[in-house]
Design a protein around this motif. Structure first.
Motif, PDB file in Angstrom:
ATOM      1  N   SER A  44       0.968  -1.084  -0.003  1.00  0.00           N
ATOM      2  CA  SER A  44      -0.102  -0.029  -0.087  1.00  0.00           C
ATOM      3  C   SER A  44       0.904   1.280  -0.046  1.00  0.00           C
ATOM      4  CB  SER A  44      -0.852   0.109   1.317  1.00  0.00           C
ATOM      5  OG  SER A  44      -1.718   1.246   1.243  1.00  0.00           O
TER       6      SER A  44
ATOM      7  N   GLY B  50      -8.268   2.361  -2.880  1.00  0.00           N
ATOM      8  CA  GLY B  50      -9.454   2.295  -1.975  1.00  0.00           C
ATOM      9  C   GLY B  50     -10.238   3.629  -2.326  1.00  0.00           C
ATOM     10  N   GLU B  51     -11.093   4.001  -1.333  1.00  0.00           N
ATOM     11  CA  GLU B  51     -11.864   5.077  -1.506  1.00  0.00           C
ATOM     12  C   GLU B  51     -11.120   6.059  -0.596  1.00  0.00           C
ATOM     13  OE1 GLU B  51     -15.859   4.098  -0.656  1.00  0.00           O
ATOM     14  OE2 GLU B  51     -16.177   3.437  -2.695  1.00  0.00           O
TER      15      GLU B  51
END
Length: 170
Positions: free
Chosen positions: A21, A64-65
């Motif tokens: 990430s 992701g959001e």
């Protein structure tokens, strides 16, 4: 050109890192910095910018959001708009409006501005007007630097492209 070289070197260094990430966030940040530099130095239609933006698109599902996702959508919107790809620009602006309202309220005014601008270029003046007026109403004073004030940009597009075309006094 020096900025481009530094950013490309940083991206090359990321290639040696395992997927994570944090790596995705770093690559996204570097590519979002690289885009404007390429636009100024080489032009909005250069192959390098197209390739970098293709990579940004590929990274979106991994984000992701997040506010970073909204910022990336708006960056891609600019690229598509400058290339005259109004369908793609419209889709990106609409996605930024929806996601921005969920995760990044600061970007909602910019997303509405983007949606308003592209709707005006498409000839969808009433919809463009609604988005631009939402930008004007939703932009807090001093939130953005004067060099990029969504309220000012929205006012210019509203008067120049919407109201005049609709036959209303500007």
């Amino acid at each position: 050109r020096e900025a481009i070289a530094c950013l490309e070197r940083a991206l090359a260094l990321l290639d040696g890192m395992p997927p994570s990430s944090a790596r995705t966030q770093q690559e996204l940040m570097l590519r979002l910095l690289l885009g404007p530099s390429l636009s100024v130095a080489v032009g909005h239609t250069c192959d390098e910018l197209a390739q970098s933006n293709a990579r940004v698109r590929a990274l979106l599902p991994d984000l992701g959001e997040t506010p970073g996702h909204v910022f990336a959508l708006l960056s891609l919107f600019t690229f598509e708009l400058m290339r005259g790809r109004l369908d793609a620009a419209t889709e990106l602006a609409d996605r930024a409006c929806v996601l921005g309202s969920q995760v990044a309220p600061t970007f909602v005014a910019i997303a509405d501005m983007a949606a308003g601008i592209v709707r005006c270029y498409r000839g969808e003046l009433a919809t463009g007007r609604r988005h631009l007026e939402a930008t004007i109403a939703g932009t807090s004073p001093g939130l953005f630097p004067v060099s990029f004030d969504p309220k000012l940009v929205a006012l210019c597009h509203l008067t120049d492209r919407c109201l005049v075309s609709l036959g209303e006094p500007a």
